[in-house]
Design a protein around this motif. Sequence first.
Motif, PDB file in Angstrom:
ATOM      1  N   VAL A 292     -11.964  14.115   3.733  1.00 43.13           N
ATOM      2  CA  VAL A 292     -11.293  14.046   2.429  1.00 43.13           C
ATOM      3  C   VAL A 292     -11.953  12.983   1.560  1.00 43.13           C
ATOM      4  O   VAL A 292     -12.531  12.022   2.053  1.00 43.13           O
ATOM      5  CB  VAL A 292      -9.780  13.738   2.566  1.00 43.13           C
ATOM      6  CG1 VAL A 292      -9.043  14.868   3.235  1.00 43.13           C
ATOM      7  CG2 VAL A 292      -9.546  12.443   3.297  1.00 43.13           C
ATOM      8  N   GLN A 293     -11.866  13.176   0.259  1.00 37.16           N
ATOM      9  CA  GLN A 293     -12.294  12.200  -0.742  1.00 37.16           C
ATOM     10  C   GLN A 293     -11.028  11.575  -1.319  1.00 37.16           C
ATOM     11  O   GLN A 293     -10.078  12.283  -1.626  1.00 37.16           O
ATOM     12  CB  GLN A 293     -13.074  12.875  -1.874  1.00 37.16           C
ATOM     13  CG  GLN A 293     -14.423  13.355  -1.467  1.00 37.16           C
ATOM     14  CD  GLN A 293     -15.478  12.284  -1.674  1.00 37.16           C
ATOM     15  OE1 GLN A 293     -15.227  11.100  -1.480  1.00 37.16           O
ATOM     16  NE2 GLN A 293     -16.658  12.694  -2.059  1.00 37.16           N
ATOM     17  N   ALA A 294     -11.051  10.259  -1.485  1.00 40.12           N
ATOM     18  CA  ALA A 294      -9.854   9.586  -1.972  1.00 40.12           C
ATOM     19  C   ALA A 294     -10.236   8.449  -2.925  1.00 40.12           C
ATOM     20  O   ALA A 294     -11.381   8.018  -2.964  1.00 40.12           O
ATOM     21  CB  ALA A 294      -9.051   9.033  -0.803  1.00 40.12           C
ATOM     22  N   GLN A 295      -9.249   8.004  -3.674  1.00 40.98           N
ATOM     23  CA  GLN A 295      -9.434   6.910  -4.633  1.00 40.98           C
ATOM     24  C   GLN A 295      -8.180   6.046  -4.598  1.00 40.98           C
ATOM     25  O   GLN A 295      -7.078   6.558  -4.429  1.00 40.98           O
ATOM     26  CB  GLN A 295      -9.632   7.468  -6.042  1.00 40.98           C
ATOM     27  CG  GLN A 295      -9.784   6.433  -7.129  1.00 40.98           C
ATOM     28  CD  GLN A 295     -11.161   5.802  -7.170  1.00 40.98           C
ATOM     29  OE1 GLN A 295     -12.148   6.500  -7.069  1.00 40.98           O
ATOM     30  NE2 GLN A 295     -11.220   4.501  -7.316  1.00 40.98           N
ATOM     31  N   ALA A 296      -8.359   4.752  -4.777  1.00 41.66           N
ATOM     32  CA  ALA A 296      -7.230   3.830  -4.841  1.00 41.66           C
ATOM     33  C   ALA A 296      -7.077   3.323  -6.270  1.00 41.66           C
ATOM     34  O   ALA A 296      -8.056   3.016  -6.937  1.00 41.66           O
ATOM     35  CB  ALA A 296      -7.449   2.656  -3.900  1.00 41.66           C
ATOM     36  N   ILE A 297      -5.846   3.249  -6.696  1.00 40.66           N
ATOM     37  CA  ILE A 297      -5.528   2.732  -8.023  1.00 40.66           C
ATOM     38  C   ILE A 297      -4.689   1.467  -7.841  1.00 40.66           C
ATOM     39  O   ILE A 297      -3.642   1.506  -7.204  1.00 40.66           O
ATOM     40  CB  ILE A 297      -4.722   3.763  -8.852  1.00 40.66           C
ATOM     41  CG1 ILE A 297      -5.474   5.066  -9.002  1.00 40.66           C
ATOM     42  CG2 ILE A 297      -4.338   3.176 -10.202  1.00 40.66           C
ATOM     43  CD1 ILE A 297      -6.714   4.987  -9.847  1.00 40.66           C
ATOM     44  N   PRO A 298      -5.152   0.328  -8.390  1.00 44.27           N
ATOM     45  CA  PRO A 298      -4.389  -0.902  -8.233  1.00 44.27           C
ATOM     46  C   PRO A 298      -3.310  -1.052  -9.307  1.00 44.27           C
ATOM     47  O   PRO A 298      -3.416  -0.495 -10.394  1.00 44.27           O
ATOM     48  CB  PRO A 298      -5.451  -1.992  -8.419  1.00 44.27           C
ATOM     49  CG  PRO A 298      -6.440  -1.365  -9.355  1.00 44.27           C
ATOM     50  CD  PRO A 298      -6.449   0.101  -9.025  1.00 44.27           C
ATOM     51  N   SER A 299      -2.297  -1.819  -8.967  1.00 47.35           N
ATOM     52  CA  SER A 299      -1.311  -2.225  -9.966  1.00 47.35           C
ATOM     53  C   SER A 299      -0.841  -3.634  -9.599  1.00 47.35           C
ATOM     54  O   SER A 299      -0.937  -4.048  -8.446  1.00 47.35           O
ATOM     55  CB  SER A 299      -0.141  -1.249 -10.042  1.00 47.35           C
ATOM     56  OG  SER A 299       0.545  -1.201  -8.815  1.00 47.35           O
TER      57      SER A 299
ATOM     58  N   GLY B 146       0.831  -1.198   0.000  1.00 51.35           N
ATOM     59  CA  GLY B 146       0.000   0.000   0.000  1.00 51.35           C
ATOM     60  C   GLY B 146       0.863   1.244   0.000  1.00 51.35           C
ATOM     61  O   GLY B 146       1.796   1.363   0.799  1.00 51.35           O
ATOM     62  N   ASN B 147       0.573   2.152  -0.906  1.00 52.81           N
ATOM     63  CA  ASN B 147       1.279   3.431  -0.998  1.00 52.81           C
ATOM     64  C   ASN B 147       0.237   4.535  -0.840  1.00 52.81           C
ATOM     65  O   ASN B 147      -0.887   4.386  -1.295  1.00 52.81           O
ATOM     66  CB  ASN B 147       1.948   3.589  -2.371  1.00 52.81           C
ATOM     67  CG  ASN B 147       2.869   2.437  -2.670  1.00 52.81           C
ATOM     68  OD1 ASN B 147       3.849   2.221  -1.994  1.00 52.81           O
ATOM     69  ND2 ASN B 147       2.518   1.650  -3.681  1.00 52.81           N
ATOM     70  N   SER B 148       0.632   5.621  -0.228  1.00 55.05           N
ATOM     71  CA  SER B 148      -0.345   6.699  -0.060  1.00 55.05           C
ATOM     72  C   SER B 148       0.241   8.024  -0.516  1.00 55.05           C
ATOM     73  O   SER B 148       1.424   8.284  -0.371  1.00 55.05           O
ATOM     74  CB  SER B 148      -0.796   6.810   1.392  1.00 55.05           C
ATOM     75  OG  SER B 148       0.283   7.121   2.236  1.00 55.05           O
ATOM     76  N   GLN B 149      -0.626   8.809  -1.089  1.00 58.91           N
ATOM     77  CA  GLN B 149      -0.300  10.161  -1.512  1.00 58.91           C
ATOM     78  C   GLN B 149      -1.331  11.067  -0.857  1.00 58.91           C
ATOM     79  O   GLN B 149      -2.373  11.329  -1.411  1.00 58.91           O
ATOM     80  CB  GLN B 149      -0.371  10.293  -3.035  1.00 58.91           C
ATOM     81  CG  GLN B 149       0.550   9.382  -3.801  1.00 58.91           C
ATOM     82  CD  GLN B 149       1.994   9.761  -3.617  1.00 58.91           C
ATOM     83  OE1 GLN B 149       2.338  10.929  -3.558  1.00 58.91           O
ATOM     84  NE2 GLN B 149       2.850   8.768  -3.497  1.00 58.91           N
TER      85      GLN B 149
ATOM     86  N   SER C  48      -0.562  -4.078  -5.492  1.00 61.06           N
ATOM     87  CA  SER C  48      -0.205  -2.809  -4.875  1.00 61.06           C
ATOM     88  C   SER C  48      -1.288  -1.780  -5.152  1.00 61.06           C
ATOM     89  O   SER C  48      -1.824  -1.719  -6.258  1.00 61.06           O
ATOM     90  CB  SER C  48       1.131  -2.317  -5.440  1.00 61.06           C
ATOM     91  OG  SER C  48       1.469  -1.081  -4.870  1.00 61.06           O
ATOM     92  N   TYR C  49      -1.618  -0.991  -4.149  1.00 61.78           N
ATOM     93  CA  TYR C  49      -2.569   0.105  -4.311  1.00 61.78           C
ATOM     94  C   TYR C  49      -1.884   1.405  -3.960  1.00 61.78           C
ATOM     95  O   TYR C  49      -1.122   1.476  -2.998  1.00 61.78           O
ATOM     96  CB  TYR C  49      -3.775  -0.058  -3.371  1.00 61.78           C
ATOM     97  CG  TYR C  49      -4.741  -1.113  -3.801  1.00 61.78           C
ATOM     98  CD1 TYR C  49      -5.699  -0.849  -4.758  1.00 61.78           C
ATOM     99  CD2 TYR C  49      -4.699  -2.385  -3.247  1.00 61.78           C
ATOM    100  CE1 TYR C  49      -6.596  -1.817  -5.171  1.00 61.78           C
ATOM    101  CE2 TYR C  49      -5.586  -3.364  -3.643  1.00 61.78           C
ATOM    102  CZ  TYR C  49      -6.531  -3.073  -4.600  1.00 61.78           C
ATOM    103  OH  TYR C  49      -7.411  -4.032  -5.007  1.00 61.78           O
ATOM    104  N   THR C  50      -2.171   2.427  -4.759  1.00 58.50           N
ATOM    105  CA  THR C  50      -1.775   3.785  -4.412  1.00 58.50           C
ATOM    106  C   THR C  50      -3.057   4.517  -4.073  1.00 58.50           C
ATOM    107  O   THR C  50      -3.979   4.576  -4.877  1.00 58.50           O
ATOM    108  CB  THR C  50      -1.038   4.473  -5.577  1.00 58.50           C
ATOM    109  OG1 THR C  50       0.127   3.707  -5.894  1.00 58.50           O
ATOM    110  CG2 THR C  50      -0.625   5.891  -5.195  1.00 58.50           C
ATOM    111  N   PHE C  51      -3.122   5.048  -2.867  1.00 59.07           N
ATOM    112  CA  PHE C  51      -4.315   5.712  -2.348  1.00 59.07           C
ATOM    113  C   PHE C  51      -4.017   7.201  -2.325  1.00 59.07           C
ATOM    114  O   PHE C  51      -3.056   7.633  -1.689  1.00 59.07           O
ATOM    115  CB  PHE C  51      -4.583   5.187  -0.927  1.00 59.07           C
ATOM    116  CG  PHE C  51      -5.975   5.391  -0.441  1.00 59.07           C
ATOM    117  CD1 PHE C  51      -7.018   4.675  -0.991  1.00 59.07           C
ATOM    118  CD2 PHE C  51      -6.249   6.277   0.576  1.00 59.07           C
ATOM    119  CE1 PHE C  51      -8.309   4.840  -0.523  1.00 59.07           C
ATOM    120  CE2 PHE C  51      -7.529   6.454   1.044  1.00 59.07           C
ATOM    121  CZ  PHE C  51      -8.570   5.724   0.496  1.00 59.07           C
ATOM    122  N   PHE C  52      -4.804   7.991  -3.056  1.00 59.81           N
ATOM    123  CA  PHE C  52      -4.508   9.410  -3.158  1.00 59.81           C
ATOM    124  C   PHE C  52      -5.764  10.257  -3.022  1.00 59.81           C
ATOM    125  O   PHE C  52      -6.869   9.813  -3.308  1.00 59.81           O
ATOM    126  CB  PHE C  52      -3.797   9.733  -4.475  1.00 59.81           C
ATOM    127  CG  PHE C  52      -4.620   9.423  -5.693  1.00 59.81           C
ATOM    128  CD1 PHE C  52      -5.400  10.391  -6.295  1.00 59.81           C
ATOM    129  CD2 PHE C  52      -4.633   8.148  -6.238  1.00 59.81           C
ATOM    130  CE1 PHE C  52      -6.169  10.112  -7.407  1.00 59.81           C
ATOM    131  CE2 PHE C  52      -5.397   7.849  -7.343  1.00 59.81           C
ATOM    132  CZ  PHE C  52      -6.172   8.837  -7.930  1.00 59.81           C
TER     133      PHE C  52
END
Length: 172
Positions: A99-106, A62-65, A157-161
């Motif tokens: 906050v509003q957020a979205q996750a992008i998978p890879s 998991g990665n976060s921005q 992996s997800y990047t949550f931003f």
Amino acid sequence: MLGKLLVVAALMFGFGYALVPVYKHMCEMLGINVLTQADGTVAYDKNTQIDKSRTITIELDGNSQGPWRFRPTARSVDVHPGELTTVTYEVVNTQNRTVQAQAIPSYAPQSVTPHFKKVECFCFKQQTLKANEAKQMPVVFYIDPALPREVKTITLSYTFFEIAGTQAVAAK
């Protein structure tokens, strides 16, 4: 001269305006940067046979921005192709605002993308996190038994931003 400049400006505007749908269409055709299946759902075939002769290790990342902590609750899970599996990610909003957020998978290796079938995922829609809120978010998936036999490990992996322009001011 002014007429030519107006035509050039109009063409430039039209080109810029057309880039968004062209980009989306190209990404869908190439299978990159796609959040969900074409119809927005994944149907789990109840007759799928579980291949007990193979075990695939799914490494979770998991990665976060943005203003939060985001991580999987487990670092990895072992699954059999065809087996329905649930993993959980945890996110904590550390800000005093909603906050509003979205996750992008890879996926790694990228060649496993068509074989990784998500039935339920927090990445399918935007998430709203209230001030100092913590959420447990599940991902339900299975690995298509047609996955090539040489693949032994998959990284999900997800990047949550944070989604720009949707910040809400905390009530005082």
